[in-house]
Design an enzyme around this catalytic site. Structure first.
Site, PDB file in Angstrom:
ATOM      1  N   GLY A  85       0.787  -1.138   0.073  1.00  0.00           N
ATOM      2  CA  GLY A  85       0.021  -0.077   0.092  1.00  0.00           C
ATOM      3  C   GLY A  85       0.790   1.183   0.026  1.00  0.00           C
ATOM      4  O   GLY A  85       1.705   1.295   0.571  1.00  0.00           O
TER       5      GLY A  85
ATOM      6  N   THR B 120       6.342   1.067   5.497  1.00  0.00           N
ATOM      7  CA  THR B 120       4.927   0.502   5.925  1.00  0.00           C
ATOM      8  C   THR B 120       4.418   1.458   7.126  1.00  0.00           C
ATOM      9  O   THR B 120       4.898   1.598   8.261  1.00  0.00           O
ATOM     10  CB  THR B 120       5.158  -0.903   6.675  1.00  0.00           C
ATOM     11  N   ILE B 121       2.949   1.613   6.805  1.00  0.00           N
ATOM     12  CA  ILE B 121       2.380   2.529   8.005  1.00  0.00           C
ATOM     13  C   ILE B 121       2.185   1.841   9.372  1.00  0.00           C
ATOM     14  O   ILE B 121       2.189   2.107  10.580  1.00  0.00           O
ATOM     15  CB  ILE B 121       0.925   2.990   7.462  1.00  0.00           C
ATOM     16  N   ASP B 122       2.118   0.378   9.249  1.00  0.00           N
ATOM     17  CA  ASP B 122       1.729  -0.712  10.376  1.00  0.00           C
ATOM     18  C   ASP B 122       2.986  -0.626  10.960  1.00  0.00           C
ATOM     19  O   ASP B 122       2.770  -1.092  12.456  1.00  0.00           O
ATOM     20  CB  ASP B 122       1.552  -1.690   9.663  1.00  0.00           C
TER      21      ASP B 122
ATOM     22  N   ARG C 280      -3.338  -3.166  11.333  1.00  0.00           N
ATOM     23  CA  ARG C 280      -3.532  -4.681  11.116  1.00  0.00           C
ATOM     24  C   ARG C 280      -3.331  -5.468  12.574  1.00  0.00           C
ATOM     25  O   ARG C 280      -4.087  -5.193  13.258  1.00  0.00           O
ATOM     26  CB  ARG C 280      -2.634  -5.419   9.940  1.00  0.00           C
TER      27      ARG C 280
END
Lengths: 387, 387
Positions: B14, B136-138, B183
């Site tokens: 993403g 990654t934003i996560d 997530r």
């Protein structure tokens, strides 16, 4: 008003990004208008009924300034329905505190309450001026060019449509549904079209709830855009109904202003996946769209502040049973001045987008976008390297 | 690398608010590193397979700068699963274009792809350096202090929690559920706690998905806060599971990274309303949290840019099968330098929040907040007039 008398300010309905700016305008102007004491009702009608007030002249000016830059409501507000019994009680509380001016911020329902309070006070022979201060992100308030709170919410969702649309364009292969605020009126939905700077920019589809949207047509529209671009971003208003007046099978809750779907975007994404066999996502920023501090507009904050000031000046000049308005001036650039309109002309009147500003398929026409554009300001375009 | 050879950059997974800044760092540094041609794969692996490239040195520098300030991905990216057959094809395309360096941005799954590509190229005796660029934003990527994209997403949701929490505080009388991204990991959920500047500030309840959350406990927690304050704002992560490993009865979709609820906040609001008899709302900013341009952090953008630069320098210095990392330096203030770590140490490794940083009820402990705070930056407090 005689020197030494008291004024009262109360909010009604949902907070906005700039409600505190209107409050600051009232506080600052009241200091110059012969008001000796300015009471702020905590939680709107609740505070008016209980006599639960903040002495606003005792709040340090730097705190008032900080509030003017913050979203939400520093005083609190209320959605509690108000009946005549409540207003009789409010008049007694006002008399006990020698309140002569009441400033009431809100939308068309709140203006009906303000009008009723003024009417009852007049009948009872009480000297109580009531001045409405416009506030609604939905922009469905009549008598004013637009309502403070709307430009910030409209800008929030225009930027959101650009950003989730750009995300969807970059990943490709899916349908993105952005559910926006606005209840029964499409002023906010229409604003998202301002994110389109090039013909195929997101949002490719925008629907205003003033026109019913048959599910079959929505699916056809999505299918057509998806076939051409490989992705599609759709904006729907939370209050959008299908041709039978239903909410596409979404969950519906009863609110103080009627039934409203709570998961329309999610439901539509499920339908797109099931009927078209496409990957579909939905986002619902929801209340963040009215409460977000970051993208709120200086223009909106400034106008909200000036509406607060204008309310105090109207009362000082002997007006009552009026609401402050914003009036767009003629000329090449955008400018607005404040004015007033009788409360009974706006009380309970829901101003939806005129059908002449909406195309057959439910999208915004150029005159509507011309009206909105200066309120939203420039939305920087998505950046794409096409090779 | 010999003068005249070609480098390739591709994205995977993403988009984020600062992915384009990493791309800009690669473009700018490659000009100084003896690269004669820099190809950008359109839509990640899709462009690598099809030979669909943007000649990045032909993009006007002002467009690269504009991209660096914009969210999403100017090149496009992909979530398509990649197998060895695909990578054999990629090697042929690379050979055809004389590509010697590949820069691959992504999270832990993408780093596994990058590692496999490097391994296959080595086995085939091809001269192909592969360098991973973290994204990654996560924030669930190992081997680096944090991943570019995370600070912006964390700040977005910290501000969102303050703002919807302030809205909920101002209206009172209801429960607000804010569903956040992340997530299976609670890095973003934890960041929302930074909106609390005073003990009763929103969000009053924050849950990290590293600990299962029994529904009964959630309802008890909400009930207790609501009884005391008259309102309650709750942050839950999209991947939160109950004690039986279920998603509280929410709708679940299968993603490339496993099952994920699509309407968890909405489902929890329904449960709160049904079981506690309280008004409950849910907001799901969803992808807006990773794509929003407005609240993205200068720190994040700067670090993303520097990671792109560092990737080029690593390749120039002869490194391969490494990922660029951010390493926090010792000292009183926050600072980070870039480094590298072997790809096989981060490939496919999901870094969740350590349980030692999470309290028994699932909330973030002080060492976790100390780690996050400089990444998120100052979150201005809600403003309340208490009278």
């Amino acid at each position: 008003m005689s020197q030494g008398a008291t004024a009262l300010v109360a909010h009604s309905g949902g907070p906005t990004a700039v409600l505190n700016a209107s409050l600051a305008g009232i506080v600052d102007e009241a200091r110059h208008a012969g008001v000796s004491r300015l009471l702020g009702a905590r939680f709107g009608i609740e505070g008016m009924l209980a006599g639960d007030f903040v002495d606003l002249f005792a709040v340090p000016p730097r705190d008032v300034e900080a509030a003017a830059r913050a979203s939400s409501s520093a005083l609190g507000t209320s959605r509690r329905p108000v009946d005549d019994g409540d207003l009789e009680r409010v008049m007694k509380v006002c008399a006990a505190h020698d309140v002569r001016w009441v400033f009431y911020t809100g939308g068309n329902g709140s203006m009906a309450t303000a009008d009723r309070l003024a009417s009852l006070a007049h009948q009872a022979g009480r000297s109580l001026a009531v001045v409405g201060v416009p506030k609604t992100i939905d922009n469905d308030l009549a008598g004013t060019d637009h309502a403070p709170g709307y430009p910030s919410a409209a800008r929030f969702f225009a930027c959101a449509a650009r950003d989730v649309g750009a995300d969807n364009r970059a990943l490709s292969g899916q349908v993105e549904i952005l559910e926006v605020l606005g209840r029964n009126s499409g002023w906010i939905a229409a604003a998202t079209r301002l994110a389109c700077r090039a013909p195929d920019d997101a949002p490719q589809l925008v629907y205003l709830p003033e026109r019913p949207l048959p599910l079959g047509r929505l699916l056809d529209d999505i299918s057509r855009v998806y076939s051409r671009l490989g992705h599609c971003t759709v904006v729907v208003c939370e209050g959008q109904l299908d041709e039978e007046g239903g909410a596409f099978g979404a969950d519906v809750r009863l609110t103080s202003r009627g039934p409203l779907a709570t998961n329309l975007g999610h439901r539509l994404a499920q339908l797109v996946a099931a009927r078209l066999g496409l990957k579909a996502h939905a986002e619902k920023p929801g209340l963040l769209g009215r409460s977000s501090r970051e993208p709120s507009r200086d223009l909106d904050r400034d106008e909200a502040y000036r509406c607060g000031q204008a309310a105090v000046r109207a009362a000082r000049d002997g007006a009552s049973r009026v609401m402050v308005t914003l009036e767009r001036t003629d000329g090449p650039g955008y400018a607005a001045v404040t004015g007033t309109t009788p409360l009974d002309r706006v009380a309970g009147v829901e101003r939806r987008v005129p059908l002449g500003w909406i195309d057959e398929s439910g999208g915004p026409l150029p005159p509507l976008l011309d009206y909105i554009a200066p309120l939203v300001g420039d939305v920087a375009p998505d950046v794409v390297f096409r090779g």
